[in-house]
Design a protein around this motif. Structure first.
Motif, mmCIF file in Angstrom:
data_model
loop_
_atom_site.group_PDB
_atom_site.id
_atom_site.type_symbol
_atom_site.label_atom_id
_atom_site.label_comp_id
_atom_site.label_asym_id
_atom_site.label_seq_id
_atom_site.Cartn_x
_atom_site.Cartn_y
_atom_site.Cartn_z
ATOM 1 N N ASP A 18 -27.768 0.449 -20.137
ATOM 2 C CA ASP A 18 -27.213 1.802 -20.132
ATOM 3 C C ASP A 18 -28.292 2.759 -19.649
ATOM 4 O O ASP A 18 -29.273 2.985 -20.339
ATOM 5 C CB ASP A 18 -26.755 2.172 -21.546
ATOM 6 N N TYR A 30 -23.854 2.673 -17.247
ATOM 7 C CA TYR A 30 -24.093 1.276 -17.628
ATOM 8 C C TYR A 30 -23.984 0.434 -16.373
ATOM 9 O O TYR A 30 -22.925 0.398 -15.742
ATOM 10 C CB TYR A 30 -23.047 0.871 -18.674
ATOM 11 N N HIS A 88 -30.903 0.726 -25.034
ATOM 12 C CA HIS A 88 -30.093 0.832 -23.818
ATOM 13 C C HIS A 88 -29.113 -0.331 -23.668
ATOM 14 O O HIS A 88 -28.625 -0.605 -22.584
ATOM 15 C CB HIS A 88 -31.006 0.984 -22.596
#
Length: 115
Positions: A18, A30, A88
């Protein structure tokens, strides 16, 4: 996508990451990325050094074609980012072939030698 609770990113892995929040002209959303750093680095720091992958192919010299994804895509070797792989939302996709990884490194090396 399969849950990967114990997965730790490693060099040459292609993963989902992400890229939000983005800053200025950074890549957002993403998307796939090629991991440049080692698994040991990821374990010790909680970070990965990576290049984003895009299906928007423009023909730039810094683009490296990557195979095995759903759409024709390129590694944006001119964009190197360091991110927390846990924050992330990293998820493994596949391992890049050696030719692709080597081509990305060849495009990065001139940056390292600029004086």
């Amino acid at each position: 996508m399969i849950e990967q609770p114990h997965y730790i990113p490693d060099r040459s892995d292609i993963v989902w990451l992400d890229f939000e929040p983005q800053k200025d002209k950074e890549v957002g959303k993403y998307r796939p990325a090629l991991i440049l750093s080692s698994k040991a680095y990821a374990q010790q720091t909680g970070l990965v050094i990576c290049c984003p992958i895009s299906s928007s192919i423009r023909g730039a010299l810094s683009e490296v074609p990557v195979s095995g994804l759903d759409k024709p895509s390129v590694v944006a070797s001119s964009i190197v980012q360091t991110l927390s792989w846990r924050e992330h939302k990293v998820k493994f996709i596949l391992t890049a072939d050696k030719a692709c990884f080597s081509a990305v490194l060849q495009r990065l090396l001139p940056f390292a030698w600029v004086q």
